[in-house]
Scaffold this active site. Structure first.
Site, PDB file in Angstrom:
ATOM      1  N   ALA A 159       1.106  -1.372  -0.097  1.00 22.61           N
ATOM      2  CA  ALA A 159       0.072   0.118   0.038  1.00 22.61           C
ATOM      3  C   ALA A 159       0.630   1.058  -0.106  1.00 22.61           C
ATOM      4  O   ALA A 159       0.308   2.752   0.183  1.00 22.61           O
ATOM      5  CB  ALA A 159      -1.272  -0.266   0.960  1.00 22.61           C
ATOM      6  N   LEU A 202       2.852   1.531   2.302  1.00 24.00           N
ATOM      7  CA  LEU A 202       3.753   1.990   3.722  1.00 24.00           C
ATOM      8  C   LEU A 202       5.190   1.410   4.724  1.00 24.00           C
ATOM      9  O   LEU A 202       4.828   1.720   5.480  1.00 24.00           O
ATOM     10  CB  LEU A 202       2.068   1.760   4.628  1.00 24.00           C
ATOM     11  CG  LEU A 202       1.123   2.708   3.970  1.00 24.00           C
ATOM     12  CD1 LEU A 202      -0.656   2.113   4.914  1.00 24.00           C
ATOM     13  CD2 LEU A 202       1.106   4.191   3.862  1.00 24.00           C
ATOM     14  N   ASP A 209      13.205   4.799   2.477  1.00 24.21           N
ATOM     15  CA  ASP A 209      11.858   3.850   3.589  1.00 24.21           C
ATOM     16  C   ASP A 209      12.710   3.283   4.819  1.00 24.21           C
ATOM     17  O   ASP A 209      12.052   2.973   6.073  1.00 24.21           O
ATOM     18  CB  ASP A 209      11.402   2.729   2.676  1.00 24.21           C
ATOM     19  CG  ASP A 209      11.058   2.826   2.132  1.00 24.21           C
ATOM     20  OD1 ASP A 209      10.367   4.472   1.577  1.00 24.21           O
ATOM     21  OD2 ASP A 209      10.065   2.082   1.311  1.00 24.21           O
TER      22      ASP A 209
HETATM   23  P1  ADP Z   1       5.254  -1.542   0.425  1.00 24.98           P
HETATM   24  O1  ADP Z   1       6.698  -1.765   1.164  1.00 24.98           O
HETATM   25  O2  ADP Z   1       5.254  -0.927   0.115  1.00 24.98           O
HETATM   26  O3  ADP Z   1       3.870  -2.744   1.631  1.00 24.98           O
HETATM   27  P2  ADP Z   1       6.895  -3.948  -1.200  1.00 24.98           P
HETATM   28  O4  ADP Z   1       5.866  -4.131  -2.488  1.00 24.98           O
HETATM   29  O5  ADP Z   1       8.076  -3.139  -1.307  1.00 24.98           O
HETATM   30  O6  ADP Z   1       5.639  -2.418  -0.353  1.00 24.98           O
HETATM   31  O7  ADP Z   1       6.661  -4.552  -0.277  1.00 24.98           O
HETATM   32  C1  ADP Z   1       5.826  -5.670  -0.226  1.00 24.98           C
HETATM   33  C2  ADP Z   1       6.543  -6.841   0.015  1.00 24.98           C
HETATM   34  O8  ADP Z   1       6.909  -7.306   1.552  1.00 24.98           O
HETATM   35  C3  ADP Z   1       5.267  -8.085   0.128  1.00 24.98           C
HETATM   36  O9  ADP Z   1       4.450  -8.892  -1.024  1.00 24.98           O
HETATM   37  C4  ADP Z   1       5.965  -9.445   0.360  1.00 24.98           C
HETATM   38  O10 ADP Z   1       6.787  -9.778  -0.412  1.00 24.98           O
HETATM   39  C5  ADP Z   1       6.692  -8.686   1.807  1.00 24.98           C
HETATM   40  N1  ADP Z   1       6.096  -8.659   3.250  1.00 24.98           N
HETATM   41  C6  ADP Z   1       6.170  -8.007   4.209  1.00 24.98           C
HETATM   42  N2  ADP Z   1       5.691  -8.014   5.254  1.00 24.98           N
HETATM   43  C7  ADP Z   1       5.272  -9.222   4.772  1.00 24.98           C
HETATM   44  C8  ADP Z   1       5.202  -9.932   5.960  1.00 24.98           C
HETATM   45  N3  ADP Z   1       4.441  -9.608   7.063  1.00 24.98           N
HETATM   46  N4  ADP Z   1       5.224 -11.676   6.075  1.00 24.98           N
HETATM   47  C9  ADP Z   1       5.636 -11.596   4.497  1.00 24.98           C
HETATM   48  N5  ADP Z   1       6.434 -10.836   3.575  1.00 24.98           N
HETATM   49  C10 ADP Z   1       5.850  -9.581   3.667  1.00 24.98           C
HETATM   50 MG    MG Z   2       8.362  -0.979   0.446  1.00 30.32          MG
END
Ligand code: ADP
Ligand code: MG
Length: 389
Positions: free
Chosen positions: A129, A131, A178
């Site tokens: 999202a 964040l 970030d």
């Molecule tokens: P953002 O950082 O904006 O949320 P990103 O695409 O940079 O979006 O990162 C999201 C990715 O980080 C997810 O698709 C997953 O691979 C990983 N991720 C983040 N938090 C978790 C979690 N709690 N469990 C598993 N994977 C996670």
């Molecule tokens: Mg990210």
């Protein structure tokens, strides 16, 4: 300040116990973040002003004598194990566990002896999202491994290391904002980050005592061609810097900008440059107001940032424009899209007692246009990564 051991921390413990049949040795929490102002300035060596969210990712961890690493995510319901071969070079662990393996890889690349560990992850930060759930995961894992191994790694070195994990092991091209935010932010403050030098300053942003709130609205807009558009904006900025004979657009002063722009070949590239230069100035102006205790007066800068992203940088979409317009019409002091664009979240600075009304107005505007319903939360500037217990 430490985080209270609340629900998400309890969930991490439960996940750990269910997976490994023993209690964790400790728990580490890292926040999501939102950028108050300064968009697409990071890769132009410029300024950003994020703050940490109360939403957190918690990692429960304990040493693993085999020397391997095992990680369970409550969210994906998967358990992944990897060993030293898998972290000898990028590419061997893929998917979400790559963020964890990447941190191990980056620590080892830095010459640190990372202990084997069992890890369990629970999170309140929504994924994808804008964040920064990815940096939250990296930071919580990083500090867990640093503490479990008693590793020598000062806080100011941690953001670059987590960024390397994401850039090189996961393969996602992100700037330094970030990881800096989730590691270095402080309660009641925004983090003024100079993306050229990596230097930070903690800027007072105590919303509560000012009677203010920041409402974060997930626009729910599908990310349309965001990766290609991002690469295109970056390329335009690099081309403009070369044409103007500067290292990065950060080197262009806001005064005399109109004259500078006449040296560029077409109106599109002029608008791109104007966004970056004016946005850097808006970050500096926001910092000056916050340092002077004038948080209420930053609203117009937020709204001007949005107009610049919409009209000059062309990175907004109808859902985020609708959310900003509706928030302002309902009395928000300022509102803007936050994050790379083409969807993601909007933030609105509101009088605390107006937050619900502004949220309702945005929801109604979405219904009128038949957009998928937005979601909301209130963001208070929260601490960076920390050990819970
Ligand atoms: P953002 O950082 O904006 O949320 P990103 O695409 O940079 O979006 O990162 C999201 C990715 O980080 C997810 O698709 C997953 O691979 C990983 N991720 C983040 N938090 C978790 C979690 N709690 N469990 C598993 N994977 C996670
Ligand atoms: Mg990210």
């Amino acid at each position: 300040m430490t985080f209270p051991a609340d629900n998400v921390a309890e969930r991490a413990t439960t996940c750990f116990r269910n997976t490994y049949g023993q209690p964790p040795a400790g728990r580490w929490a890292a926040p999501g973040r939102v950028n108050l102002i300064g968009e697409h300035t990071d890769y132009n060596d410029g300024f950003v002003l994020p703050f940490a969210l109360p939403l957190r990712t918690v990692v429960a961890a304990a040493p693993q004598p085999t020397g391997n690493w095992t990680v369970r995510s409550e969210l994906t319901g998967e358990t992944v194990t990897f060993g030293t071969d898998d972290v000898s070079r990028p590419g061997r662990v893929t998917g979400w566990a790559a963020y964890v393996a990447g941190v191990v890889w980056a620590l080892r690349e830095a010459g640190l002896g990372v202990p084997g560990a069992r890890l369990a992850v629970a999170s309140d930060v929504p994924l994808g999202a804008g964040l920064s759930s990815s940096a939250a995961l990296e930071a919580a894992v990083l500090t867990a491994l640093v503490d479990l191994g008693g590793l020598e790694l000062s806080t100011d070195k941690q953001p670059r290391l987590a960024q390397r994990a994401e850039n090189q092991y996961v393969g996602a091209p992100t700037g330094i904002m970030d990881q800096s935010a989730v590691i270095r932010c402080r309660t009641g403050h925004a983090l003024f980050l100079d993306c050229r030098t990596g230097q930070v300053e903690h800027i007072p942003f105590d919303l509560g005592s000012a009677g203010l709130a920041v409402l974060v609205i997930d626009s729910r807009a599908p990310h349309r061609h965001a990766d290609g558009e991002y690469a295109g904006r970056r390329a335009s900025c690099e081309k403009a810097a070369a044409l103007l004979g500067v290292t990065a657009l950060r080197d262009l002063p806001a005064t005399g900008l109109d004259d500078t722009l006449t040296r560029l070949p077409d109106s599109e590239i002029r608008r791109r440059v104007r966004h970056v230069v004016t946005e850097n100035q808006r970050v500096l102006d926001t910092v000056a107001l916050l340092n002077a205790g004038q948080a209420r007066r930053i609203g117009p800068l937020l709204t001007a940032s949005h107009a610049s992203m919409r009209d000059d940088f062309a990175i907004t979409v109808p859902e985020v424009d609708t959310a900003v317009d509706a928030a302002l019409a309902a009395g928000a002091l300022g509102a803007r899209m936050t994050g790379g664009g083409f969807g993601g979240c909007v933030l609105a600075l509101v009088e605390a007692d107006r937050s619900d009304r502004v949220g309702a107005a945005v929801a109604a505007a979405y219904t009128d246009r038949a957009f998928a319903a937005p979601s909301f939360f209130t963001a208070t500037p929260s601490p960076g990564v920390t050990r819970i217990d």
